[in-house]
Design an enzyme around this catalytic site. Sequence first.
Site, short mmCIF file in Angstrom:
data_model
loop_
_atom_site.label_atom_id
_atom_site.label_comp_id
_atom_site.label_asym_id
_atom_site.label_seq_id
_atom_site.Cartn_x
_atom_site.Cartn_y
_atom_site.Cartn_z
N CYS A 77 42.21 45.61 65.15
CA CYS A 77 41.20 44.61 65.71
C CYS A 77 40.10 45.87 66.52
O CYS A 77 39.01 44.99 66.70
CB CYS A 77 41.77 43.84 67.13
SG CYS A 77 43.02 42.35 67.14
N HIS A 353 37.07 37.59 57.94
CA HIS A 353 38.19 38.07 58.32
C HIS A 353 39.17 37.18 57.33
O HIS A 353 39.24 37.01 56.44
CB HIS A 353 38.76 36.97 60.22
CG HIS A 353 39.93 37.90 60.66
ND1 HIS A 353 40.69 38.98 60.00
CD2 HIS A 353 41.37 37.28 60.16
CE1 HIS A 353 41.79 39.23 60.08
NE2 HIS A 353 42.51 38.16 60.14
N HIS A 395 40.85 30.40 62.89
CA HIS A 395 40.81 30.90 62.00
C HIS A 395 41.58 30.10 61.52
O HIS A 395 43.14 29.82 61.67
CB HIS A 395 42.09 32.11 62.78
CG HIS A 395 42.81 33.21 62.14
ND1 HIS A 395 44.21 33.09 61.44
CD2 HIS A 395 42.87 34.42 62.32
CE1 HIS A 395 44.55 33.91 61.05
NE2 HIS A 395 43.69 34.74 60.94
FE1 DHE Z 1 46.90 38.24 59.41
C1 DHE Z 1 46.66 36.83 56.08
C2 DHE Z 1 44.66 40.20 58.79
C3 DHE Z 1 47.32 39.85 62.46
C4 DHE Z 1 50.06 36.90 59.46
N1 DHE Z 1 45.86 38.33 57.65
C5 DHE Z 1 45.42 37.93 56.73
C6 DHE Z 1 43.97 38.18 56.30
C7 DHE Z 1 44.07 39.38 56.64
C8 DHE Z 1 44.87 39.78 57.98
C9 DHE Z 1 42.30 39.71 56.33
C10 DHE Z 1 43.70 37.44 54.57
C11 DHE Z 1 44.36 38.02 53.28
C12 DHE Z 1 44.22 37.01 52.65
O1 DHE Z 1 44.03 36.10 52.19
O2 DHE Z 1 43.38 37.51 51.93
N2 DHE Z 1 46.25 39.72 60.39
C13 DHE Z 1 44.97 40.79 59.63
C14 DHE Z 1 44.49 41.46 60.87
O3 DHE Z 1 43.51 42.86 60.92
C15 DHE Z 1 45.36 41.00 61.81
C16 DHE Z 1 44.51 40.19 62.83
C17 DHE Z 1 45.65 42.05 62.91
C18 DHE Z 1 46.67 43.32 62.41
O4 DHE Z 1 47.03 44.60 63.33
O5 DHE Z 1 47.25 42.99 61.30
C19 DHE Z 1 46.35 40.10 62.00
N3 DHE Z 1 48.23 38.51 61.01
C20 DHE Z 1 48.55 38.70 62.09
C21 DHE Z 1 49.90 38.14 62.41
O6 DHE Z 1 49.90 38.82 63.91
C22 DHE Z 1 50.54 38.45 61.89
C23 DHE Z 1 50.48 36.33 62.43
C24 DHE Z 1 52.10 38.23 61.80
C25 DHE Z 1 52.40 39.42 60.82
O7 DHE Z 1 52.11 40.03 59.63
O8 DHE Z 1 51.81 40.64 61.74
C26 DHE Z 1 49.97 37.64 60.43
N4 DHE Z 1 47.99 37.37 58.29
C27 DHE Z 1 49.33 36.38 58.37
C28 DHE Z 1 49.74 35.53 57.15
C29 DHE Z 1 48.40 35.86 56.07
C30 DHE Z 1 47.95 36.32 56.91
C31 DHE Z 1 51.54 35.04 56.69
C32 DHE Z 1 48.30 35.25 54.47
C33 DHE Z 1 48.14 33.32 54.96
C34 DHE Z 1 47.53 32.54 54.06
O9 DHE Z 1 48.88 31.72 53.81
O10 DHE Z 1 47.30 33.45 52.83
#
Ligand code: DHE
Length: 558
Positions: A77, A353, A395
């Site tokens: 973040c 994002h 989101h």
């Molecule tokens: Fe994610 C997708 C970044 C926290 C689970 N997450 C994404 C994508 C990004 C991203 C850029 C899109 C990818 C794409 O489609 O190409 N996520 C981030 C962060 O920067 C963030 C806010 C903080 C971090 O430090 O990572 C973050 N994300 C989380 C979680 O806490 C989650 C719930 C559990 C985990 O894995 O850490 C989480 N993010 C997910 C999931 C997707 C996702 C399951 C894909 C969703 C889908 O159906 O495509």
Amino acid sequence: MDAGDVAVAPDSEDSTADTTQPPTDLGDVSQDTTADATDATDATDATDATTDAGPPTMTPEEFARARELYFNRCAGCHGTLRAGATGPNLLPARTLTVGTSRLRTIISIGTAGGMPGWVRTGLMTMEEADLLARFIQLPPPSPPPRPLEDIRASWRLRTPVADRPTAPRTTRAWENFFGVILRDAGRVAIVDGDRHDLVGLIETGFAVHILRSSTTGRYFYAVGRDGRVTLIDLWTDPPSIAATVQGCFDARSVEASRFPGYEDRLLIEGCYWPPQYVVYDGLTLEPRAVRPVLSPAFSGEPLDEVRVASIIASRQAPQWVLALKESGYVALVDYRAEGFPVVARIGAERFLHDGGWDHTGRYFLVAANARNRVAVIDTLEQRLVTSIATGLGPHPGRGVNWLDPTYGWVNATAHMGQGRFSVYGADPVGSPANAWRVVRTVDLPAGGSLFVKSHPSSPWVWIDAPVSSSPTAARRICVYAKATGMIHRCWSASERGQVVHFEYNRAGTEVWVSVWDRVGELIVYNDRTLEEVTRIRGDWLVTPTGKFNVWNTSHDVY
Ligand code: DHE
């Protein structure tokens, strides 16, 4: 307000005010990324009266631990270089004015603006909060670059293509397999979508974030927060790792080449750090090129950090579409061109994002969570169409699209910062008057939502709220009815953990949702009746998060 309809959930369980203090590492959803952290210290622990005198000191060991903690919990973040993005700037010019004791309190108990209370939720000790409070008052360490030769040195081809099966060795219906991320176990589980049992466990390493399928569906590509990419072959029995590579030190996204003639041929990895993307051979993960993405913001501000957030692949051109978080550009990478260059950069909105396609696969709808907007990119004409104000902290994940009875084709998102589901027109041909404006807003019982999901044959859109500050809300699922434009039902799906992320089976008849907990579960629902079919359990089911069905992921069904 530009909303056509405002429908209120008829049978919501409660209307708990939601201040969205995510109990996970999602961090701030504050609207103003320049807001002073001292604003958020009204909840300061009265017993914490340490006096700060000058810049703090740290031993090299403490600094190394704090650096690791920052990477795992804060960088997503606040940025690797701490210039701020979804969360505020944490550079010494600001943090020194706040001081160790107040910073420690903020880290411990969180803020109303969306900062998690790390100690309060048991995810950090007070000693770790103290280490971080001191660390962020010192200049950020310079993270190293990762040139092509280093990436190449990390490449491990375990099974050359010639040694792989030429037909599936499994008798199971592998196109209905689910790849399930077991976040804290550092594994991906392959689960049979027909039989609901475990097919195999893949050791992918630290905190896998997402999976994508190759275009034929035979391979899963997993990307971890540490930038490691794992190629999983589903035709061996059990599924196995065919290759690994590490293109970044910090990453969240990968995507396959989907244009006809390029199936399974190429893969792109977007880095959070360094500011670059890496292109690999899709069958072996041999690194082919690395390209920088650092530039000033589209609005002119100089930047030291630009992260690649979501990536989607066009089926209408040999292109990947990249959301560049800090600079606010959407970049089109042409993989038919020598060296895989960016061929267009479209200024959209800062802090981009997550996002996905409209129903035609022409428009990319991408959330700028910190700006409360969804930007609409026409990938054919390579231009920003508009950006839509949807609510606080949109989101959508990859999002959702369906044919609305009144407004034609629509897309939608729920929000982290408020209990709202916003539906926007996405049919410039069939319903131009409604295109790219919010046509319905529907109240949800709470904010804290991360993902929405549907299927072309489903009457519903499923909505979670895992990062709500209310534990009750974080375990609740709501279902929106496409026919009525209203919330049909909300219910509590679990007595523990957080309920997160949906995925359909190949036929679109079942929906899987994760109970994100040390002792995790996958709940399988009948998509027509909304009744529970089964709960998949097992000691291997540790902290399940995202789930990706082979057929749906390789065909972009969402
Ligand atoms: Fe994610 C997708 C970044 C926290 C689970 N997450 C994404 C994508 C990004 C991203 C850029 C899109 C990818 C794409 O489609 O190409 N996520 C981030 C962060 O920067 C963030 C806010 C903080 C971090 O430090 O990572 C973050 N994300 C989380 C979680 O806490 C989650 C719930 C559990 C985990 O894995 O850490 C989480 N993010 C997910 C999931 C997707 C996702 C399951 C894909 C969703 C889908 O159906 O495509």
